[in-house]
Write a protein that holds these residues in place. Structure first.
Motif, PDB file in Angstrom:
ATOM      1  N   ARG A   1      -3.251 -18.349  -0.932  1.00 31.08           N
ATOM      2  CA  ARG A   1      -4.221 -18.824   0.043  1.00 31.08           C
ATOM      3  C   ARG A   1      -3.975 -20.268   0.472  1.00 31.08           C
ATOM      4  NH1 ARG A   1      -8.894 -16.906   1.233  1.00 31.08           N
ATOM      5  NH2 ARG A   1      -9.197 -15.736  -0.687  1.00 31.08           N
TER       6      ARG A   1
ATOM      7  N   GLU B   1     -10.183  -9.808   5.444  1.00 34.09           N
ATOM      8  CA  GLU B   1     -10.618 -10.121   4.088  1.00 34.09           C
ATOM      9  C   GLU B   1     -12.129 -10.016   3.917  1.00 34.09           C
ATOM     10  OE1 GLU B   1      -9.231 -13.842   2.574  1.00 34.09           O
ATOM     11  OE2 GLU B   1     -10.295 -13.566   0.679  1.00 34.09           O
TER      12      GLU B   1
ATOM     13  N   ILE C   1      -0.500  -7.035   2.004  1.00 40.44           N
ATOM     14  CA  ILE C   1      -1.961  -6.995   2.094  1.00 40.44           C
ATOM     15  C   ILE C   1      -2.392  -5.831   2.953  1.00 40.44           C
ATOM     16  CG2 ILE C   1      -3.924  -8.194   3.127  1.00 40.44           C
ATOM     17  CD1 ILE C   1      -2.853 -10.762   2.005  1.00 40.44           C
ATOM     18  N   HIS C   2      -1.700  -5.685   4.065  1.00 35.62           N
ATOM     19  CA  HIS C   2      -2.036  -4.595   4.974  1.00 35.62           C
ATOM     20  C   HIS C   2      -1.901  -3.246   4.284  1.00 35.62           C
ATOM     21  CE1 HIS C   2      -2.495  -2.479   8.736  1.00 35.62           C
ATOM     22  NE2 HIS C   2      -1.409  -1.780   8.452  1.00 35.62           N
TER      23      HIS C   2
ATOM     24  N   TYR D   1      -8.003 -14.150   5.418  1.00 37.03           N
ATOM     25  CA  TYR D   1      -7.181 -13.179   6.118  1.00 37.03           C
ATOM     26  C   TYR D   1      -8.042 -12.377   7.092  1.00 37.03           C
ATOM     27  CZ  TYR D   1      -3.550 -14.340   2.836  1.00 37.03           C
ATOM     28  OH  TYR D   1      -2.617 -15.023   2.102  1.00 37.03           O
ATOM     29  N   GLU D   2      -7.353 -11.687   7.993  1.00 39.07           N
ATOM     30  CA  GLU D   2      -8.039 -11.032   9.103  1.00 39.07           C
ATOM     31  C   GLU D   2      -9.148 -10.098   8.655  1.00 39.07           C
ATOM     32  OE1 GLU D   2      -5.254  -9.028  11.531  1.00 39.07           O
ATOM     33  OE2 GLU D   2      -6.791  -8.031  12.717  1.00 39.07           O
TER      34      GLU D   2
ATOM     35  N   SER E   1       2.580 -10.386   0.320  1.00 37.82           N
ATOM     36  CA  SER E   1       2.696 -11.051   1.620  1.00 37.82           C
ATOM     37  C   SER E   1       1.673 -10.412   2.541  1.00 37.82           C
ATOM     38  CB  SER E   1       4.088 -10.840   2.197  1.00 37.82           C
ATOM     39  OG  SER E   1       4.248  -9.463   2.500  1.00 37.82           O
ATOM     40  N   GLU E   2       1.597 -10.864   3.787  1.00 33.41           N
ATOM     41  CA  GLU E   2       0.605 -10.279   4.698  1.00 33.41           C
ATOM     42  C   GLU E   2       0.874  -8.810   4.928  1.00 33.41           C
ATOM     43  OE1 GLU E   2      -0.906 -14.033   7.328  1.00 33.41           O
ATOM     44  OE2 GLU E   2      -1.574 -11.960   7.623  1.00 33.41           O
TER      45      GLU E   2
ATOM     46  N   TYR F   1      -5.032 -11.801  -2.050  1.00 37.71           N
ATOM     47  CA  TYR F   1      -5.679 -12.708  -1.100  1.00 37.71           C
ATOM     48  C   TYR F   1      -5.701 -14.125  -1.674  1.00 37.71           C
ATOM     49  CZ  TYR F   1      -7.980  -8.994   1.784  1.00 37.71           C
ATOM     50  OH  TYR F   1      -8.268  -7.945   2.617  1.00 37.71           O
TER      51      TYR F   1
ATOM     52  N   TYR G   1      -8.607 -20.796   4.557  1.00 37.51           N
ATOM     53  CA  TYR G   1      -8.087 -19.705   5.374  1.00 37.51           C
ATOM     54  C   TYR G   1      -8.579 -18.387   4.816  1.00 37.51           C
ATOM     55  CZ  TYR G   1      -4.680 -16.524   7.449  1.00 37.51           C
ATOM     56  OH  TYR G   1      -4.087 -15.497   8.126  1.00 37.51           O
TER      57      TYR G   1
ATOM     58  N   GLU H   1      -4.793  -2.716   1.949  1.00 35.53           N
ATOM     59  CA  GLU H   1      -6.013  -2.450   2.720  1.00 35.53           C
ATOM     60  C   GLU H   1      -6.046  -0.993   3.176  1.00 35.53           C
ATOM     61  OE1 GLU H   1      -6.070  -5.391   5.826  1.00 35.53           O
ATOM     62  OE2 GLU H   1      -6.893  -6.951   4.515  1.00 35.53           O
TER      63      GLU H   1
END
Lengths: 378, 413
Positions: free
Chosen positions: A210, A219, A159-160, A216-217, A155-156, A206, A214, A163
């Protein structure tokens, strides 16, 4: 929490045995059933839902206390046999079979977020040498990734987390260079290995959820790191040639500022244009991009010296100051680098580079030797 | 869908069954091919599908006769696949066809001679095409596409069956090419490596034995792989082979080969004639070629930008970008030639300032430091012969052959 499942994305369909999920960093978590739940259905029978509420499962902590297997960061008041739920963090271990894993040993997402936050706060710790800090965070973040993978989380928020872990590996890579010690080079190698694996997983996530068009911030920036790791065609860090990799990017990504930047760098690098490379990096690179580019910066500078040395007329010496400006190095640092080369060359007695200026050798044979000398200096 | 009576349906199905069993008994490969080729959308197959739909349970008919029931499993799956195919249920059609293919390959193994090789080719082709269609259906329904990957596994299995000592081994290259097409579509080209290794090193295979058509396809794909890995001399050899041996009537195939061969040749300093580009409709390369001829850096950059998407998708963009140095070389040569006309005694001295001016005319702004950098690289990589005098800010060209040609070797080698 989005649970998009994918069909068998890997070569073996079996779940247990050697193909345990904690070793398969590069796979998108896979669904044993071929049916797909369209998002929202959380009753997914094949994946564990973690229930461990602290950074380290209770029974692991107790076992490790007993066995005196506590890292310096986990010791309560320095006591090697005592830890606490605030200090102990679950260790990475290769599970032999996914069936052995219990829900009480796996941390759910909020706990993982908290764990990672805590781990990253240790990066600036001054109490211990960086190798020790790195080693601890390296292992414990690997365990965080393992928990994420076992639960098939994507999920987002996830992802965070990935990262942040990539950032850790990148910054570590830079900081490890100023460390010394026998084990540093293997640490560096393992760090790069896990960086590659984390990036691969991140890219998969990612892609998995998708929506069309789109991105991601962050990405674009994280995708650009792949290019920087592959500037050199022969260094296949992650296996796939760049030309192939670019084919898969969406047009939004390709046109993003970060991708345009790395493509410009790539072009400069491939054509040997050190001036454009250094200038572009200096003006546009983000901190992460800079960290990853560092070896190439050194490479381009050495290449520049090699070229100029080869090509310039010896009766018109190239002033060091000017060269240091062109190579965007502080004069003092540049001069000492050149002095090192000179000292080295005097010792080796192969080439002579006068101190105040760079001489140029016209013959190819001499420069071949010089090239060898320069290469050992990087 | 046409109305079919029970009687007519019965007749059609029995006719197909007879044809199938006859083809196998008499080893009639062309007949068998026709019976299996779904994608041809032949009227007889479509009418069979309608008949199956009316009849509902064709297995009764299959069991009725010993002759038919011998191939019961194969036929049952085949029929189910055909029915689903007719109704546009491509995922179901694929799944049934996969089962059919597995059963068919088992039978094929038992047949001593290689009579059914063409039919096996058809099966391989159909399974790949069906898998692609099935994946399209899956993605349009928001699900994850996985059938093409499964088809790849099946094709590998078929490859294994053919990789033996008998006469069937000449079929291996065809299956290899189907595998290449699959992996390229999936983007998993690293999987090509193992099958390439088998073809090129296994002693059972004699490359010359393989049919020409397959050799051309094989060289095309392996040539493309060399392009991805920027191995230009190897790419040149393979793609040139494909071009040389390709049937000249197959213009579409020639165009595909040229699409990759041209960037490779350009990197080796070999420029195609405009007529070639026109004939095979390769307009995207026209400006690139023109830029190389004229030394027009602005045109090169513009051409790359204009067709960026296309070049990136085919994977030649990075190759074309590297042509910049050759374009610079050409530009320097032009400046030299112009200087020679006006002042031959001093033509071999290229002032950095003059070069910067020329670049400004091309709307490229570069300070003297960067111009110096470019000239340094050109000399270092042997695109220009001479030396650089830093203080005078001049490049002094060699009196003999100051702009050496690449002669079939990539820059900087």
């Amino acid at each position: 929490m989005n649970r998009r499942s994918r069909g068998s994305s890997s070569s073996s369909g079996s779940v247990g045995g050697a193909s345990d999920s904690c070793r398969r960093r590069s796979d998108v978590p896979r669904n044993r059933n071929n049916d797909n739940n369209k998002g929202g259905d959380s009753a997914d029978v094949s994946f564990i839902v973690g229930t461990c509420s602290s950074m380290c499962p209770e029974r692991e902590r107790v076992t490790r206390e007993r066995l005196r297997d506590l890292s310096v960061f986990e010791r309560l008041h320095g006591n090697p046999t005592k830890s606490s739920s605030d200090l102990a963090v679950k260790k990475f271990c290769r599970t032999l079979s996914a069936a052995d894993v219990q829900a009480s040993d796996v941390r759910p997402l909020p706990v993982l977020e908290e764990t990672l936050r805590y781990l990253l706060s240790l990066m600036d710790s001054r109490e211990h040498p960086f190798e020790v800090v790195h080693d601890f965070i390296f292992d414990r973040t690997r365990s965080v990734r393992q928990d994420l993978s076992i639960q098939n989380l994507a999920s987002e928020r996830v992802i965070h987390l990935y990262e942040e872990i990539v950032k850790f590996h990148v910054i570590s890579r830079q900081r490890l260079q100023s460390c010394s010690g026998a084990s540093i080079s293997s640490m560096h190698h393992l760090n790069m290995e896990q960086l590659a694996k984390t990036l691969t997983t991140l890219y998969n996530i990612y892609d998995v959820n998708r929506k069309p068009d789109y991105i991601y911030e962050n990405e674009a920036e994280f995708r650009s790191l792949y290019v920087l790791l592959h500037l050199n065609t022969s260094s296949g860090v992650m296996g796939e040639p760049l030309s192939l990799w670019f084919r898969k990017l969406t047009s939004n990504l390709i046109k993003s500022k970060e991708m345009c930047f790395v493509r410009k760098l790539l072009r400069s690098y491939r054509n040997g244009n050190y001036r454009s490379f250094l200038r572009t990096t200096a003006s546009e690179a983000t901190y992460l991009q800079y960290c990853i580019s560092e070896p190439h910066i050194r490479e381009m500078r050495s290449f520049a010296v090699e070229c100029i040395n080869n090509v310039c007329y010896k009766l018109q010496p190239y002033p060091l100051l000017r060269l240091s400006q062109n190579l965007m190095m502080k004069y003092i640092i540049f001069r000492s680098w050149m002095l090192n080369l000179y000292a080295m060359s005097v010792v080796l007695r192969y080439v002579l580079i006068p101190m105040a200026a760079l001489c140029c050798q016209r013959s190819r044979q001499a420069s071949a030797v010089q090239r060898k000398v320069l290469k050992t200096m990087i | 869908m046409a109305y079919v009576s029970m009687g007519e349906a019965h007749r059609r199905i029995t006719e197909y069954l007879n044809r199938f069993c006859g083809a196998v008994s008499y080893q009639d490969s062309p007949m068998l091919c026709r019976l299996l080729s779904f994608s041809s959308n032949s009227p007889s197959l479509l009418s069979l599908a309608d008949a199956l739909n009316v009849f509902q349970d064709a297995s009764i008919l299959i069991r009725q006769s010993d002759k038919f029931s011998e191939y019961g499993e194969i036929l049952a799956h085949l029929f189910r696949s055909l029915q689903s195919y007719r109704f546009g249920n491509l995922v179901e059609a694929y799944l049934a066809f996969e089962k059919f293919a597995n059963a068919f390959v088992q039978e094929f193994r038992n047949w001593e001679s290689a009579w059914a090789l063409e039919a096996l080719y058809v099966v391989c082709y159909e399974i790949r095409i069906l898998a692609e269609k099935a994946d399209k259906e899956l993605t349009s329904n928001g699900k994850s596409p996985e059938k093409l990957k499964a088809a790849g596994s099946l094709l590998m299995k078929v490859f294994g069956v053919l990789a033996g000592k008998g006469p069937k081994r000449v079929g291996a290259l065809y299956v290899t090419c189907q595998l290449f097409k699959t992996y390229f579509k999936l983007g998993t080209v690293n999987l090509c490596r193992s099958v390439i290794r088998s073809i090129e090193t296994a002693r059972i295979f004699d490359y010359e034995e393989f049919p020409r058509r397959d050799k051309v396809t094989y060289m095309y794909y392996t040539g493309r792989l060399e392009v991805f890995n920027e191995n230009f001399p190897a790419a040149d050899t393979k793609l040139s082979y494909a071009l040389q041996h390709c049937n000249p009537k197959r213009e579409r195939n020639i165009r595909m080969i040229l699409k990759y061969l041209i960037p490779v040749k350009l990197s080796l300093g070999i420029i195609p004639k405009d007529e070639l580009l026109q004939k095979y409709n390769l307009h995207e390369y026209m400006n690139v070629v023109q830029a190389l001829r004229k030394g027009d850096l602005r045109l090169l950059r513009h051409a790359l930008q204009e067709h960026e998407d296309r070049f990136l998708r085919s994977g030649v963009y990075l190759v074309l970008e590297k042509l910049e140095l050759q374009v610079y070389q050409r530009l320097m040569k032009k400046i030299y030639i112009i200087q020679k006309l006006s002042d031959p005694a001093r033509a071999h001295q290229l002032k950095l300032e003059v070069i910067a001016k020329a670049l400004r005319w091309l709307e490229i702004d570069m300070d003297l430091d960067e111009v110096e950098c470019i000239m340094t690289i050109l000399i270092y990589k042997n695109l220009v012969k001479g030396y650089l005098a830093h203080k005078s800010k001049v490049v002094v060209l060699s009196k003999q052959d100051p702009f050496p040609k690449l002669n079939g070797k990539p820059v900087g080698s």
